[in-house]
Design an enzyme around this catalytic site. Sequence first.
Site, PDB file in Angstrom:
ATOM      1  N   GLU A  71     -12.840   1.484  12.711  1.00  0.00           N
ATOM      2  CA  GLU A  71     -14.124   0.957  12.218  1.00  0.00           C
ATOM      3  C   GLU A  71     -14.420  -0.426  12.800  1.00  0.00           C
ATOM      4  O   GLU A  71     -15.543  -0.912  12.707  1.00  0.00           O
ATOM      5  CB  GLU A  71     -14.124   0.900  10.685  1.00  0.00           C
ATOM      6  CG  GLU A  71     -14.169   2.261  10.010  1.00  0.00           C
ATOM      7  CD  GLU A  71     -15.526   2.951  10.120  1.00  0.00           C
ATOM      8  OE1 GLU A  71     -16.546   2.250  10.248  1.00  0.00           O
ATOM      9  OE2 GLU A  71     -15.560   4.194  10.077  1.00  0.00           O
ATOM     10  N   SER A 125     -10.076   0.223   1.448  1.00  0.00           N
ATOM     11  CA  SER A 125     -10.313   0.927   2.714  1.00  0.00           C
ATOM     12  C   SER A 125     -11.463   1.935   2.691  1.00  0.00           C
ATOM     13  O   SER A 125     -11.688   2.621   3.680  1.00  0.00           O
ATOM     14  CB  SER A 125      -9.019   1.656   3.139  1.00  0.00           C
ATOM     15  OG  SER A 125      -8.648   2.587   2.151  1.00  0.00           O
ATOM     16  N   ASP A 183      -1.150   6.759   3.593  1.00  0.00           N
ATOM     17  CA  ASP A 183      -0.252   6.374   4.685  1.00  0.00           C
ATOM     18  C   ASP A 183       1.074   5.840   4.156  1.00  0.00           C
ATOM     19  O   ASP A 183       2.136   6.122   4.702  1.00  0.00           O
ATOM     20  CB  ASP A 183      -0.912   5.310   5.569  1.00  0.00           C
ATOM     21  CG  ASP A 183      -2.131   5.836   6.296  1.00  0.00           C
ATOM     22  OD1 ASP A 183      -2.541   6.978   6.026  1.00  0.00           O
ATOM     23  OD2 ASP A 183      -2.687   5.102   7.131  1.00  0.00           O
ATOM     24  N   THR A 211       1.528   3.247  -2.330  1.00  0.00           N
ATOM     25  CA  THR A 211       1.011   4.339  -3.168  1.00  0.00           C
ATOM     26  C   THR A 211      -0.150   5.083  -2.511  1.00  0.00           C
ATOM     27  O   THR A 211      -0.616   6.084  -3.028  1.00  0.00           O
ATOM     28  CB  THR A 211       0.521   3.806  -4.539  1.00  0.00           C
ATOM     29  OG1 THR A 211      -0.543   2.871  -4.313  1.00  0.00           O
ATOM     30  CG2 THR A 211       1.646   3.131  -5.292  1.00  0.00           C
ATOM     31  N   GLY A 212      -0.615   4.606  -1.352  1.00  0.00           N
ATOM     32  CA  GLY A 212      -1.722   5.261  -0.655  1.00  0.00           C
ATOM     33  C   GLY A 212      -1.258   6.413   0.211  1.00  0.00           C
ATOM     34  O   GLY A 212      -0.057   6.712   0.293  1.00  0.00           O
ATOM     35  N   TYR A 260     -15.982  -3.728   5.580  1.00  0.00           N
ATOM     36  CA  TYR A 260     -14.616  -3.249   5.814  1.00  0.00           C
ATOM     37  C   TYR A 260     -14.211  -3.482   7.269  1.00  0.00           C
ATOM     38  O   TYR A 260     -13.139  -4.029   7.549  1.00  0.00           O
ATOM     39  CB  TYR A 260     -14.511  -1.759   5.466  1.00  0.00           C
ATOM     40  CG  TYR A 260     -13.209  -1.135   5.914  1.00  0.00           C
ATOM     41  CD1 TYR A 260     -12.026  -1.409   5.230  1.00  0.00           C
ATOM     42  CD2 TYR A 260     -13.153  -0.292   7.015  1.00  0.00           C
ATOM     43  CE1 TYR A 260     -10.820  -0.844   5.647  1.00  0.00           C
ATOM     44  CE2 TYR A 260     -11.956   0.276   7.433  1.00  0.00           C
ATOM     45  CZ  TYR A 260     -10.794  -0.009   6.745  1.00  0.00           C
ATOM     46  OH  TYR A 260      -9.609   0.540   7.165  1.00  0.00           O
ATOM     47  N   GLY A 291       0.816  -1.213   0.000  1.00  0.00           N
ATOM     48  CA  GLY A 291       0.000   0.000   0.000  1.00  0.00           C
ATOM     49  C   GLY A 291       0.849   1.262   0.000  1.00  0.00           C
ATOM     50  O   GLY A 291       0.428   2.301   0.497  1.00  0.00           O
ATOM     51  N   SER A 304      -8.134  -0.740  12.306  1.00  0.00           N
ATOM     52  CA  SER A 304      -8.962   0.454  12.089  1.00  0.00           C
ATOM     53  C   SER A 304      -9.968   0.660  13.217  1.00  0.00           C
ATOM     54  O   SER A 304     -10.482  -0.302  13.792  1.00  0.00           O
ATOM     55  CB  SER A 304      -9.719   0.303  10.765  1.00  0.00           C
ATOM     56  OG  SER A 304     -10.739   1.272  10.646  1.00  0.00           O
ATOM     57  N   ARG A 337      -5.247  12.471   1.001  1.00  0.00           N
ATOM     58  CA  ARG A 337      -6.400  11.587   1.219  1.00  0.00           C
ATOM     59  C   ARG A 337      -7.101  11.373  -0.117  1.00  0.00           C
ATOM     60  O   ARG A 337      -7.155  12.262  -0.970  1.00  0.00           O
ATOM     61  CB  ARG A 337      -7.344  12.249   2.212  1.00  0.00           C
ATOM     62  CG  ARG A 337      -8.477  11.354   2.735  1.00  0.00           C
ATOM     63  CD  ARG A 337      -7.956  10.116   3.393  1.00  0.00           C
ATOM     64  NE  ARG A 337      -8.754   9.703   4.555  1.00  0.00           N
ATOM     65  CZ  ARG A 337      -8.872   8.446   4.949  1.00  0.00           C
ATOM     66  NH1 ARG A 337      -8.307   7.471   4.262  1.00  0.00           N
ATOM     67  NH2 ARG A 337      -9.558   8.144   6.039  1.00  0.00           N
TER      68      ARG A 337
END
Length: 325
Positions: A130, A87, A14, A11-12, A152, A9, A128, A187
């Site tokens: 969530e 995500s 974070d 390229t995201g 998720y 991840g 997360s 973001r």
Amino acid sequence: MSKKALITGITGQDGSYLAEFLLSKGYEVHGIIRRVALEDPEHRLWRIRHIQDKLILHAGCLENYVSIFNALEKIMPDECYHLAAQSFVSYSFEDESSTINTNVNGTHFVLSALKERAPKCKFYFAASSEMFGLVRQTPQNENTPFHPRSPYGISKVTGFHLTQNYREAYNLFACSGILFNHESPRRGFEFVTRKISNNVARIKLGLTKKLYLGNLDARRDWGYAGDYVRAIWLMLQQNEPDDYVIATGKSYSVREFAELAFKTVGLNWKDYVVADKKFYRPAEVNELKGDFSKAKKELNWNPSVNFENLVKMMVEADIERNKKL
């Protein structure tokens, strides 16, 4: 000799901040990315373009155990940061299967490959807030029961337990960071905070007229992604692996985020925001607020960017970006 870090991840949001941070610490930084990203770098690698020449990128797929195994065997990292996931919570309701397959199998494959090929490698799992979902207590800490309210959230609870199981069964140095919402100018545009900051910028510049949002009363604990990657790194520098809540300890509503964003450019949010039921989730999570006292005590970590400065940072960055389009 410099430490080797592997980031899934990368390229995201974070991943890009973590890659920058690790490079500043002298790490050799590797990233696993989809082959399609290498074929379309303009759109898919924009967050890491400024440091791409300092990174070592490997084509791989989290849903393919062999590709993960081969990448790990080739890299043999000292630290592995597993950030990659589907995500976006709302999308997880639309495509439950791919969300659960990617997030659960991806985590399982990385852990299994580490156990087989690099058992000394320290592992971080991006859990997360969530996972808490329909919360039993506020604020939430490491001992708060999980009651996820989305595919998720369910996938992240599974990943959390997988990580814990590999730590206990195979003695891997495996940590989970239960990160509450963290935002930045990097973001994704589908997330409500970036949707707000980008549309406020576009309204200010005369490029659009209205901002359509879902549940304005939903409250979240919003921090700055650049602060949170520091906490992620600190977890893997401890003597023993453990799980940590990373948050600011304060929550604000979507309405308050929008109000402050419009205020940043001298506009009244009530003139532009339209509440639209189609943006509501099938199962809402009304409030998430984290208690990060364990991270404060054991990691010596504190957030440095407050809510007001975060909103201002995002709006100002989107104004500059939209001016160049």
